[in-house]
Enzyme design. Structure first.
Site, PDB file in Angstrom:
ATOM      1  N   ASP A  96       0.831  -1.210   0.000  1.00  0.00           N
ATOM      2  CA  ASP A  96       0.000   0.000   0.000  1.00  0.00           C
ATOM      3  C   ASP A  96       0.862   1.255   0.000  1.00  0.00           C
ATOM      4  O   ASP A  96       0.348   2.368  -0.092  1.00  0.00           O
ATOM      5  CB  ASP A  96      -0.993   0.006   1.161  1.00  0.00           C
ATOM      6  CG  ASP A  96      -0.336  -0.131   2.518  1.00  0.00           C
ATOM      7  OD1 ASP A  96       0.909  -0.184   2.586  1.00  0.00           O
ATOM      8  OD2 ASP A  96      -1.067  -0.205   3.530  1.00  0.00           O
ATOM      9  N   SER A  97       2.178   1.065   0.032  1.00  0.00           N
ATOM     10  CA  SER A  97       3.113   2.176  -0.172  1.00  0.00           C
ATOM     11  C   SER A  97       2.906   2.805  -1.543  1.00  0.00           C
ATOM     12  O   SER A  97       3.388   3.916  -1.803  1.00  0.00           O
ATOM     13  CB  SER A  97       4.559   1.685  -0.030  1.00  0.00           C
ATOM     14  OG  SER A  97       4.782   0.509  -0.799  1.00  0.00           O
ATOM     15  N   ASP A 136      -0.854  -6.140  -0.006  1.00  0.00           N
ATOM     16  CA  ASP A 136      -1.274  -5.542   1.263  1.00  0.00           C
ATOM     17  C   ASP A 136      -2.791  -5.427   1.341  1.00  0.00           C
ATOM     18  O   ASP A 136      -3.435  -5.020   0.369  1.00  0.00           O
ATOM     19  CB  ASP A 136      -0.688  -4.129   1.412  1.00  0.00           C
ATOM     20  CG  ASP A 136       0.662  -4.119   2.091  1.00  0.00           C
ATOM     21  OD1 ASP A 136       1.000  -5.095   2.782  1.00  0.00           O
ATOM     22  OD2 ASP A 136       1.383  -3.116   1.931  1.00  0.00           O
ATOM     23  N   LYS A 156      -0.907  -9.419   3.007  1.00  0.00           N
ATOM     24  CA  LYS A 156      -0.110  -8.942   4.145  1.00  0.00           C
ATOM     25  C   LYS A 156      -0.971  -8.067   5.041  1.00  0.00           C
ATOM     26  O   LYS A 156      -1.643  -7.159   4.566  1.00  0.00           O
ATOM     27  CB  LYS A 156       1.124  -8.172   3.677  1.00  0.00           C
ATOM     28  CG  LYS A 156       2.019  -7.712   4.841  1.00  0.00           C
ATOM     29  CD  LYS A 156       3.388  -7.283   4.369  1.00  0.00           C
ATOM     30  CE  LYS A 156       3.383  -5.944   3.670  1.00  0.00           C
ATOM     31  NZ  LYS A 156       2.988  -4.828   4.586  1.00  0.00           N
ATOM     32  N   GLU A 205      -0.838  -5.692   8.584  1.00  0.00           N
ATOM     33  CA  GLU A 205      -0.003  -4.992   9.557  1.00  0.00           C
ATOM     34  C   GLU A 205      -0.583  -5.124  10.960  1.00  0.00           C
ATOM     35  O   GLU A 205      -1.798  -5.092  11.148  1.00  0.00           O
ATOM     36  CB  GLU A 205       0.101  -3.510   9.207  1.00  0.00           C
ATOM     37  CG  GLU A 205       0.868  -3.214   7.936  1.00  0.00           C
ATOM     38  CD  GLU A 205       1.045  -1.717   7.724  1.00  0.00           C
ATOM     39  OE1 GLU A 205       0.730  -0.938   8.648  1.00  0.00           O
ATOM     40  OE2 GLU A 205       1.492  -1.320   6.638  1.00  0.00           O
ATOM     41  N   GLU A 247       9.842  -4.328  10.152  1.00  0.00           N
ATOM     42  CA  GLU A 247      10.287  -3.054   9.593  1.00  0.00           C
ATOM     43  C   GLU A 247      10.849  -2.146  10.675  1.00  0.00           C
ATOM     44  O   GLU A 247      10.236  -1.958  11.727  1.00  0.00           O
ATOM     45  CB  GLU A 247       9.135  -2.349   8.874  1.00  0.00           C
ATOM     46  CG  GLU A 247       9.535  -1.021   8.239  1.00  0.00           C
ATOM     47  CD  GLU A 247       8.480  -0.449   7.318  1.00  0.00           C
ATOM     48  OE1 GLU A 247       8.696   0.675   6.823  1.00  0.00           O
ATOM     49  OE2 GLU A 247       7.459  -1.113   7.083  1.00  0.00           O
TER      50      GLU A 247
END
Length: 277
Positions: A43-44, A82, A112, A114, A181
């Site tokens: 999602d970056s 993501d 993914k 978070e 991260e």
């Protein structure tokens, strides 16, 4: 295409796993040709492709759209996508609905998620539903406001213990892999040693079972600031800007197009249209 079992074998044999982000067809194609093991459609993309200030504005539809393009460019590479902000927090039903949409419509091989506390049940639900999950702990960009900014996580004893505990719980919930991260290298080494699943680092030291970086960061494309943990292998922005500037100047001075870039009409046809003029 490598599978979950292949990644486990790579961890066991201490062969580093190479993951790279990609958000479109050409980037994915180049990544596959270069030999990466996994592609992350992160999602970056909100920041590096869409120009947003954070990942918070990225939607499920965005992730599906970009993953489709990546899948076309890298059909033989394992693709992780993501789940974006708030797409797996409201309810179990909502989480499963969003996850199913991403996987079914985009062709992603894994999703993914978070976070630790509050996300374990989502990991478990997706895993039981047959969707492989990659967990993400440490600096989690979707929660950067709660974390107090983009800072290294797990630097003190209490937060380090919490990261270890959450990592174990992610594996117990069914995660096939963990991304860490901005975590101290020593803590990453401990977590990678503790878990049986692969640990992929980004700003987390060399002792992780693999590494992931953002495509645009390593090639120097559209990035204004390079994080400390990034190794930039080239700066293609300079080459691109030079090329565009050359095009601008050529058009301004009518140096482009030249005859070799143009198409010519048959003289007989021309005579018939305009009397040869």
């Amino acid at each position: 295409m490598k599978t979950k079992l292949d990644f486990l074998k790579m961890k066991e044999s201490e062969e580093p796993i190479v993951m790279l982000t990609a958000y479109d067809y050409p980037a994915a194609k180049l990544a596959e040709q270069a030999g990466v093991d996994m592609i992350l459609v992160g999602d970056s993309l909100g920041m590096v492709v869409l120009g947003l200030d954070s990942t918070v504005g990225v939607t499920v539809a965005d992730m599906i759209h970009h993953t489709k393009a990546v899948k076309r460019g890298a059909p033989n590479t394992f693709i992780v996508t993501d789940m974006p902000f708030m797409s797996y927090h409201l309810s179990k039903e909502d989480t499963l609905k969003n996850a199913a949409a991403i996987v079914q419509e985009s062709g992603a091989d894994a999703l993914k998620l978070e976070g630790g506390e509050g996300v374990f049940e989502s990991i478990r639900a997706l895993t039981l539903g047959g969707i492989p999950v990659v967990s993400h702990l440490g600096l989690t960009p979707q929660s950067v406001g709660v974390l107090g900014g983009y800072k290294v996580q797990g630097k003190d004893e209490q937060s380090a213990k919490k990261l270890i505990e959450d990592s174990i719980k992610c594996e117990e919930a069914g995660a096939m892999m963990l991304v860490l991260e901005c975590v101290p290298a020593e803590l990453t080494a401990k977590i990678a040693e503790t878990l049986s699943i692969p640990v992929i680092g980004i700003g987390a030291g060399v002792k992780a079972d693999g590494q992931v970086l953002v495509y645009h960061d390593i090639i120097g494309h559209g990035v204004e600031r390079t994080p400390k943990f990034v190794k930039q292998y080239t700066r293609i922005d300079e080459t691109i800007e030079t090329a565009i500037s050359g095009y601008v100047q050529d058009v301004r001075h009518r140096a482009f197009p030249e005859q070799k870039h143009s198409f010519q009409m048959n003289q007989t046809v021309l005579d018939g249209l305009y009397g040869g003029k």
